[in-house]
Design a protein around this motif. Structure first.
Motif, PDB file in Angstrom:
ATOM      1  N   PRO A 328     -58.276  -6.930  39.900  1.00  0.00           N
ATOM      2  CA  PRO A 328     -58.375  -6.437  41.282  1.00  0.00           C
ATOM      3  C   PRO A 328     -57.169  -5.576  41.697  1.00  0.00           C
ATOM      4  CG  PRO A 328     -58.960  -8.755  41.181  1.00  0.00           C
ATOM      5  CD  PRO A 328     -58.428  -8.393  39.830  1.00  0.00           C
ATOM      6  N   ALA A 329     -55.952  -5.949  41.232  1.00  0.00           N
ATOM      7  CA  ALA A 329     -54.768  -5.178  41.648  1.00  0.00           C
ATOM      8  C   ALA A 329     -54.840  -3.749  41.111  1.00  0.00           C
ATOM      9  CB  ALA A 329     -53.507  -5.880  41.150  1.00  0.00           C
ATOM     10  N   SER A 330     -55.336  -3.590  39.866  1.00  0.00           N
ATOM     11  CA  SER A 330     -55.434  -2.237  39.295  1.00  0.00           C
ATOM     12  C   SER A 330     -56.455  -1.415  40.067  1.00  0.00           C
ATOM     13  CB  SER A 330     -55.855  -2.301  37.826  1.00  0.00           C
ATOM     14  OG  SER A 330     -54.985  -3.117  37.110  1.00  0.00           O
ATOM     15  N   VAL A 331     -57.568  -2.074  40.424  1.00  0.00           N
ATOM     16  CA  VAL A 331     -58.599  -1.347  41.175  1.00  0.00           C
ATOM     17  C   VAL A 331     -58.054  -1.001  42.568  1.00  0.00           C
ATOM     18  CG1 VAL A 331     -60.911  -1.590  42.184  1.00  0.00           C
ATOM     19  CG2 VAL A 331     -60.501  -2.267  39.811  1.00  0.00           C
ATOM     20  N   HIS A 332     -57.218  -1.886  43.157  1.00  0.00           N
ATOM     21  CA  HIS A 332     -56.565  -1.577  44.437  1.00  0.00           C
ATOM     22  C   HIS A 332     -55.738  -0.290  44.305  1.00  0.00           C
ATOM     23  CE1 HIS A 332     -53.436  -1.719  47.518  1.00  0.00           C
ATOM     24  NE2 HIS A 332     -54.284  -2.472  48.239  1.00  0.00           N
ATOM     25  N   ASP A 333     -54.965  -0.197  43.214  1.00  0.00           N
ATOM     26  CA  ASP A 333     -54.115   1.000  43.019  1.00  0.00           C
ATOM     27  C   ASP A 333     -54.963   2.271  42.943  1.00  0.00           C
ATOM     28  OD1 ASP A 333     -52.014  -0.685  42.965  1.00  0.00           O
ATOM     29  OD2 ASP A 333     -51.667  -0.581  40.784  1.00  0.00           O
ATOM     30  N   ILE A 334     -56.088   2.156  42.238  1.00  0.00           N
ATOM     31  CA  ILE A 334     -56.947   3.344  42.089  1.00  0.00           C
ATOM     32  C   ILE A 334     -57.470   3.782  43.463  1.00  0.00           C
ATOM     33  CG2 ILE A 334     -59.156   4.178  41.139  1.00  0.00           C
ATOM     34  CD1 ILE A 334     -58.571   2.295  38.712  1.00  0.00           C
ATOM     35  N   PHE A 335     -57.896   2.791  44.287  1.00  0.00           N
ATOM     36  CA  PHE A 335     -58.401   3.166  45.610  1.00  0.00           C
ATOM     37  C   PHE A 335     -57.279   3.619  46.554  1.00  0.00           C
ATOM     38  CE2 PHE A 335     -62.376   1.593  44.105  1.00  0.00           C
ATOM     39  CZ  PHE A 335     -63.264   2.467  44.709  1.00  0.00           C
ATOM     40  N   ASP A 336     -56.076   3.162  46.280  1.00  0.00           N
ATOM     41  CA  ASP A 336     -54.940   3.668  47.048  1.00  0.00           C
ATOM     42  C   ASP A 336     -54.839   5.186  46.842  1.00  0.00           C
ATOM     43  OD1 ASP A 336     -53.008   3.011  48.781  1.00  0.00           O
ATOM     44  OD2 ASP A 336     -51.451   2.573  47.275  1.00  0.00           O
ATOM     45  N   ALA A 337     -54.950   5.591  45.578  1.00  0.00           N
ATOM     46  CA  ALA A 337     -54.879   7.034  45.267  1.00  0.00           C
ATOM     47  C   ALA A 337     -56.070   7.770  45.874  1.00  0.00           C
ATOM     48  CB  ALA A 337     -54.847   7.221  43.746  1.00  0.00           C
ATOM     49  N   ILE A 338     -57.231   7.150  45.823  1.00  0.00           N
ATOM     50  CA  ILE A 338     -58.423   7.809  46.376  1.00  0.00           C
ATOM     51  C   ILE A 338     -58.277   7.989  47.891  1.00  0.00           C
ATOM     52  CG2 ILE A 338     -60.905   7.483  46.838  1.00  0.00           C
ATOM     53  CD1 ILE A 338     -61.145   6.236  44.061  1.00  0.00           C
ATOM     54  N   LEU A 339     -57.719   6.986  48.562  1.00  0.00           N
ATOM     55  CA  LEU A 339     -57.568   7.115  50.015  1.00  0.00           C
ATOM     56  C   LEU A 339     -56.513   8.152  50.399  1.00  0.00           C
ATOM     57  CD1 LEU A 339     -58.078   3.543  51.454  1.00  0.00           C
ATOM     58  CD2 LEU A 339     -59.457   5.562  51.804  1.00  0.00           C
ATOM     59  N   GLN A 340     -55.465   8.243  49.597  1.00  0.00           N
ATOM     60  CA  GLN A 340     -54.464   9.312  49.866  1.00  0.00           C
ATOM     61  C   GLN A 340     -55.144  10.676  49.780  1.00  0.00           C
ATOM     62  OE1 GLN A 340     -50.827   9.276  47.575  1.00  0.00           O
ATOM     63  NE2 GLN A 340     -50.795   7.030  47.620  1.00  0.00           N
ATOM     64  N   PHE A 341     -55.947  10.831  48.731  1.00  0.00           N
ATOM     65  CA  PHE A 341     -56.702  12.073  48.513  1.00  0.00           C
ATOM     66  C   PHE A 341     -57.613  12.339  49.716  1.00  0.00           C
ATOM     67  CE2 PHE A 341     -60.803  13.504  46.304  1.00  0.00           C
ATOM     68  CZ  PHE A 341     -60.451  14.838  46.222  1.00  0.00           C
ATOM     69  N   SER A 342     -58.292  11.265  50.161  1.00  0.00           N
ATOM     70  CA  SER A 342     -59.259  11.378  51.242  1.00  0.00           C
ATOM     71  C   SER A 342     -58.565  11.797  52.553  1.00  0.00           C
ATOM     72  CB  SER A 342     -59.941  10.014  51.390  1.00  0.00           C
ATOM     73  OG  SER A 342     -60.883  10.030  52.403  1.00  0.00           O
ATOM     74  N   ARG A 343     -57.427  11.135  52.850  1.00  0.00           N
ATOM     75  CA  ARG A 343     -56.731  11.443  54.110  1.00  0.00           C
ATOM     76  C   ARG A 343     -56.183  12.867  54.093  1.00  0.00           C
ATOM     77  NH1 ARG A 343     -54.988   5.830  53.554  1.00  0.00           N
ATOM     78  NH2 ARG A 343     -53.121   6.570  52.517  1.00  0.00           N
ATOM     79  N   ARG A 344     -55.716  13.283  52.908  1.00  0.00           N
ATOM     80  CA  ARG A 344     -55.196  14.658  52.801  1.00  0.00           C
ATOM     81  C   ARG A 344     -56.311  15.663  53.117  1.00  0.00           C
ATOM     82  NH1 ARG A 344     -52.226  13.833  48.322  1.00  0.00           N
ATOM     83  NH2 ARG A 344     -53.848  14.578  46.918  1.00  0.00           N
ATOM     84  N   LEU A 345     -57.481  15.426  52.523  1.00  0.00           N
ATOM     85  CA  LEU A 345     -58.627  16.312  52.770  1.00  0.00           C
ATOM     86  C   LEU A 345     -58.989  16.333  54.247  1.00  0.00           C
ATOM     87  CD1 LEU A 345     -61.215  15.188  50.055  1.00  0.00           C
ATOM     88  CD2 LEU A 345     -60.228  17.459  50.299  1.00  0.00           C
TER      89      LEU A 345
END
Ligand SMILES: O=C(O)C(=O)C[C@]1(C(=O)O)C=C[C@@H](O)C=C1
Length: 355
Positions: A328-345
């Motif tokens: 779960p922690a690794s998947v959390h990290d991946i979604f952390d990156a996805i949300l950064q990408f999302s907020r930037r967009l």
């Protein structure tokens, strides 16, 4: 008048011998194990091939190279060696190596077997691979097949093997699956839609295992055909089983036993590329939704960042990860990156922009 030597008098050898004899062709046969009727029996390999125009090799595909090597010193350039195996790339390569340019050889695949012959099925078709090294031998073998009533199709080895992987090999694979799964195949009122399949099952049942093994192990395209069929069947099964519960493992994660070696690594990397392509497509679709959410929030006068929604989002993704046995922690990290990408967009895209 063509004379034939037949090496291998198993079920197929016996069937082709009777076709040849029906066409008044002089046949002599030899087999190390199966009995050969007296009137055609040769006593040994040298006795078999001596003076014969055409030597037909009807042994299991895995035994072919050995058979070619044993007969090589007994043959002369006026004779032709013909194999009748169900795959063509392997036997062709073995004949090219053992006989080369000196002894004419032709790779062929009669598309009929003892069962279809005993049922009198017609037309009889034979695939003959045109060999550049021995064009005249190819012509003679085509005439021989025509004489025993076959329609001849000329096709190169790779095209033949690819076609067989998707037809002959998969048909046997499905039939074997039904047999092994214990499907009751002798129901007297089985519907007509099952009859064609029942014939394949009958053929699979009567095979001692040589044909099945050759169709799959000796055909370089069979593994891929099996994998794609299994993926399609699992997807079809999922669709039929309803859509409740977590999604099934992605079809690309269905890993069939690997043979190992550089070929397996190459194939694995191709699968990873395919899967990453899907991931990037999904990221693109997610980005469109994030832009839409940003527009809706702008209309409602809300800020881009929504910590409450993000907390729920992380919790759900970590739960899904745990269900699939992922960290779960690794998947959390991946979604952390996805949300950064999302907020930037979302910050970049003007509120009214379509997307
Ligand atoms: O759901 C929203 O409000 C979004 O703007 C989408 C999204 C996301 O990418 O999932 C992005 C930013 C928010 O902080 C929360 C979620």
């Amino acid at each position: 008048m063509t004379t034939v030597a037949l090496l291998g008098f198993g079920r197929f050898g016996a069937a082709i011998a009777s076709l040849l004899r029906d066409a008044d062709i002089d046949v002599r046969a030899f087999d190390f194990r199966s009995p050969v009727p007296d009137e055609m029996r040769a006593d040994s390999l040298p006795d078999l091939v001596r003076g014969r125009d055409v030597v037909v090799v009807a042994v299991p595909v895995t035994a072919m190279r050995g058979a070619f090597e044993s007969m090589r010193p007994l043959l002369s350039p006026s004779q032709i060696v013909v194999d009748v195996g169900s795959v063509k790339l392997g036997p062709s390569a073995a004949m090219a190596q053992v006989f080369g340019a000196e002894i004419p050889w032709v790779a062929t695949h009669p598309m009929f077997g003892p069962i279809s012959l005993s049922r009198g099925e017609r037309p009889l078709v034979a695939v003959v691979c045109p060999s550049e090294a021995h064009p005249r031998a190819v012509e003679r073998v085509v005439r021989l097949y025509e004489r025993i009533g076959c329609t001849v199709v000329l096709e190169d080895e790779a095209t033949h093997d690819r076609g067989m992987a998707w037809t002959h090999a998969l048909a046997f694979f499905v039939a074997k699956g039904m047999l092994d799964a214990g499907a009751p195949l002798d129901i007297p009122y089985a519907p007509p839609s099952f009859q064609a399949l029942a014939r394949t099952v009958e053929a699979a049942r009567s095979d001692a295992g040589h044909l099945y093994a050759a169709l799959h192990r000796e055909n370089p395209y069979a593994a891929e055909a099996r994998r794609k069929l299994l993926e399609a069947l699992l997807a079809a099964d999922h669709n039929l089983s309803g859509t409740d519960g977590p999604p099934p493992p992605s079809s690309s994660l269905i890993l069939l036993p690997s043979k190992g070696g550089p070929e397996a690594l190459r194939e694995t990397r191709e699968l990873i590329d395919e899967l990453d392509r899907e991931l990037v497509d999904l990221l693109g679709r997610r980005a469109q939704l994030a832009r839409r959410a940003a527009r809706e929030k702008a209309r409602l006068g809300r800020p881009v960042r929504d910590p409450e929604r993000e907390a729920e989002l992380f919790a759900a993704r970590m739960r899904w990860a745990a269900e699939l046995g992922l960290d779960p922690a690794s998947v959390h990290d991946i979604f952390d990156a996805i949300l950064q990408f999302s907020r930037r967009l979302q910050h970049e895209s003007p509120a009214g922009e379509a997307g």
